[in-house]
Design a protein around this motif. Structure first.
Motif, PDB file in Angstrom:
ATOM      1  N   ASP A 162       9.173   0.282  -6.633  1.00 32.26           N
ATOM      2  CA  ASP A 162       8.556  -0.276  -7.840  1.00 32.26           C
ATOM      3  C   ASP A 162       7.456  -1.277  -7.470  1.00 32.26           C
ATOM      4  N   ALA A 163       7.762  -2.108  -6.479  1.00 29.43           N
ATOM      5  CA  ALA A 163       6.766  -3.085  -6.035  1.00 29.43           C
ATOM      6  C   ALA A 163       5.558  -2.388  -5.424  1.00 29.43           C
ATOM      7  N   LEU A 164       5.831  -1.364  -4.619  1.00 31.60           N
ATOM      8  CA  LEU A 164       4.716  -0.657  -3.985  1.00 31.60           C
ATOM      9  C   LEU A 164       3.810   0.005  -5.028  1.00 31.60           C
ATOM     10  N   GLY A 200       2.337  -6.086  -4.304  1.00 24.80           N
ATOM     11  CA  GLY A 200       3.382  -5.678  -5.240  1.00 24.80           C
ATOM     12  C   GLY A 200       4.641  -6.518  -5.104  1.00 24.80           C
ATOM     13  N   GLU A 236       3.233  -0.921  -7.981  1.00 25.01           N
ATOM     14  CA  GLU A 236       2.421  -1.991  -8.570  1.00 25.01           C
ATOM     15  C   GLU A 236       1.248  -2.344  -7.663  1.00 25.01           C
ATOM     16  N   GLY A 237       1.563  -2.541  -6.390  1.00 26.51           N
ATOM     17  CA  GLY A 237       0.527  -2.944  -5.446  1.00 26.51           C
ATOM     18  C   GLY A 237      -0.543  -1.877  -5.261  1.00 26.51           C
ATOM     19  N   LEU A 238      -0.103  -0.614  -5.189  1.00 27.47           N
ATOM     20  CA  LEU A 238      -1.068   0.465  -4.998  1.00 27.47           C
ATOM     21  C   LEU A 238      -2.002   0.564  -6.205  1.00 27.47           C
ATOM     22  N   ALA A 275      -1.232  -3.491   0.064  1.00 22.67           N
ATOM     23  CA  ALA A 275      -0.809  -3.163  -1.303  1.00 22.67           C
ATOM     24  C   ALA A 275       0.645  -3.580  -1.530  1.00 22.67           C
ATOM     25  N   LEU A 276       1.476  -3.316  -0.535  1.00 22.59           N
ATOM     26  CA  LEU A 276       2.884  -3.678  -0.691  1.00 22.59           C
ATOM     27  C   LEU A 276       3.067  -5.191  -0.838  1.00 22.59           C
TER      28      LEU A 276
END
Lengths: 184, 184, 184, 184
Positions: D152-154, C157, D156-158, C153-154
């Motif tokens: 913030d990126a995590l 993102g 999004e990815g999650l 996931a990371l």
DNA sequence: AATGAATGAGTATTCATTCAT
DNA sequence: TATGAATGAATACTCATTCAT
């Protein structure tokens, strides 16, 4: 090389014209051979105009055949309204078959196209239903309801067999057949 | 990777099957919606086979509708052949309309498709002509030639109006209408 | 005026080529701007060939995006297979993001097109699902299942925010973020 | 003859309504399936009104997606503003993912449509850029700038992997992943 | 200021037929 | 003898945009 005339046109009644022309195209090519393109060309209208004015071919055909049915029913009605008595009514029916129905191969062809569609599509069956109702009502000016119904069917059969058989029935034969149905 | 199953090369009666299936496709989609592709698929036959066996759609339709007319005329003939006297003959005609014609919407639809084509194409008009000739001949087992012709037309009209009107005529009405035509 | 070269061509692998070219067209014009016409032109194939080989645009897009996912997953897999220990694996992931994902704007664009379709269409969601499953499996060569899932996931993102933000994250930042996720 | 009901001439807020409705249409049909016609119909506005109020589809989409981003960012901001300490902030982020992002498939779909456009069009990339800047700023109420960026990126990815994978991650997993990123 | 009618370019798809194999 | 692949023409229909009113 001439340049294309300015396409944008002031053209009231275009919708109406398209509907009329549709019957011409169907008469010439059959429903099977009818397309937006052919109609547009015949009506001198851009192709895009077709689906602008009508949701699709189905709607267009329904409108066109409704107009056909109305026109033929009007004439049918007029003939019978003009008859003063039962004998004149009988003669009116004879003339109706020999002149109106058999006299117009175009309408004949269109009528069968309509029947074929109506046999499958309830929307068009409603058109034939309303048409037949008008015919019977016109006949009831001079004949009882039962006779009107029988007579209406006979008219249909005589016209159809005259059209699709080798030779049309004689006027005398038509008159005789009708006489049998309407005589008590 | 699965390979396509080997197309059947040995397939006697394929031509025949295609002709039969053509009527199914026409019944389902109308002549307007009938194509080589649909027929080929319905008959489980490669597309290329269509134009190999038949010159074109016209030939195929003519063959198919000839078969249809023959089949319906056979049944018509059988019913009247089985009738022993005039009264039985009249009942045979009633049954013919109520059971055979009105009882098979598929044949009804196909018949009108045929009429529509015949109204335009002489080749198919020959099919309807021969069919009507057979019908009249069958009727002449029990009725004079003139009555047979009138009756044949009436049968047509009764079936058509029952099919395309709001409600079919009752059996009694059909019988009564027929009685009027055949009574001297 | 030169005459058109004989159109009929011996062209094995045509189906394959069309699928590949589809991704080019989508990359250039987006799914919204992709049409059979554009693909056919790009693949140097007649328009009719498109619907001959594929049932419709949906099937074609599904095939094309499946191919895209497979290709990216292969590379992903290869990078991680080549890593000898956990630290090399971490570096592999960093490289994967900076070089493979961010290094190919085309794939980036295509990936988001795929996500957008997958958000709506279950058939394409199956493609993303299988892809993600492969990614996680590849990560599990070096990380426990839970970490693999978080890390996957990371990665997503980080790539997305680097792509759609004003400036991509530095390699050091990417490495640091990853380190946080994989450190127990 | 019924006349068409008078089109409403007095319609303040029409422009606004069109922009809102645009997102509905995009959510329903995708950018690929969005057209002036569909929006006009959904907004109950004459087609000519579309190009009268907006220069083209691009402008309209930019306005609509800007509104989407603002709305989601507002909610994001509110959640974090309401958190009193770091632990509450972490929980706010978890809720944000599970409830706000994953809880609204419509917004999810629209977000990916936006990303896809942004991957190609600088005007829309400015929208995503501003959105991400707001998100990070909101996170910086509770976390340092670096952590905010990673987090913030995590997020999004999650969200993305939960949406496009077979099954969404559990709330506990989401919390655990976040904890790894924010713990020094 | 606003719009309904209009249109030519473009869309996916279906089709009968051809022909190399 | 039979066919699968192929294709260009045709199909219905949608579209953004224009413009007379």
């Amino acid at each position: 090389m001439t340049t294309t005339p300015p396409a944008r046109r002031f053209d009231p009644g275009r919708r109406d014209r398209i509907i009329d022309v549709t019957l011409d195209v169907v008469a010439a090519h059959g429903v099977a051979g009818t397309s937006h393109r052919k109609i547009a060309e015949a009506a001198d209208v851009p192709l895009g105009s077709m689906t602008y004015h009508f949701a699709g071919m189905d709607e267009l055909l329904t409108l066109a055949f409704t107009r056909l049915a109305d026109r033929i029913a009007d004439r049918f009605d007029a003939r019978l309204a003009a008859a003063g008595d039962a004998e004149q009514a009988r003669e009116a029916v004879v003339t109706l078959i020999t002149d109106d129905l058999l006299g117009s191969p175009r309408d004949m062809v269109l009528t069968y196209e309509l029947y074929t569609l109506a046999a499958r599509d309830p929307a068009l069956r409603e058109v034939t239903r309303a048409w037949m109702a008008r015919s019977r009502k016109a006949l009831q000016r001079h004949f009882d309801a039962t006779t009107a119904r029988y007579l209406d069917a006979l008219i249909e059969g005589l016209a159809l067999h005259s059209a699709l058989d080798s030779a049309p029935m004689s006027t005398n034969d038509i008159r005789a057949a009708i006489s049998r149905i309407i005589s008590v």
